[in-house]
Every structure is written in C-alpha cells, then in structure tokens.
Design a protein around this motif. Sequence first.
Motif: not given
Length: 113
Positions: A63-76
């Motif tokens: 599930a970590l790749p999706l967690l990273e995608a969520n964090f990247q989305q918040f940042k972007n």
Amino acid sequence: MGSFLINVDKEAKVFYAEVEGTFSPEDGMKSLNAYKEAVSAIHIPEYAIDIDCTKLNVSAPDALPLLEANFQQFKNDGFHQITFRIAKNPILKMQLSRVARTVQMDKYEIIEQ
C-alpha cells in the motif's frame, strides 16, 4: 479495511480528513478519488489540510506506493500547511515521515496526540 471521512471547513479554510484502519490499495484509490472530488470545489492554496491519523494502522508494503501518491498529491496541490495527527506510534510516525521525505514534502508536521 481502511476508511476515511472528509470535511471541508470553508470558513476556517481547513480541509479535514480522518483516516482509520489498514488501507488496501483499493481503499487508497477510493480515498484519493474522494479527495479529488472534494478539492475540486475549493481554492487549495488558501487552505491547510489536517489529517487525523490517530486510528490509522501502519501500511503494508504493497500500500506504500499509493500512500506516496496521496502525499505527492497533497504537495502538488499546494496546501499552505499539511498536518498529520497521530497517536503515540513511533512506527507510524517513521513511516509517514519517510513517505513525506520520499516525495520531498517540506510544509508538513506530524503531531502526536
């Protein structure tokens, strides 16, 4: 199984999210889609995001790749502040910190409650 709840306070300009349980990749996609729908109605740079993770479990490696995608989305998306609220859980704190570093998120804080 993970669950989430989103609440946008337009007066205080805070995007609240509450996540709990253990997120599967499918749960993560559902939460990401709900997030995208909710942020489409606000001007994100005016908002802080406050995520209650006090009932969140440590994520499995798949599930970590999706967690990273969520964090990247918040940042972007450009929230002016990103806050993660967690219970005393050193492993979860390390995991969230590592994911934040991975996506080079610089405007975040993790608050232990």
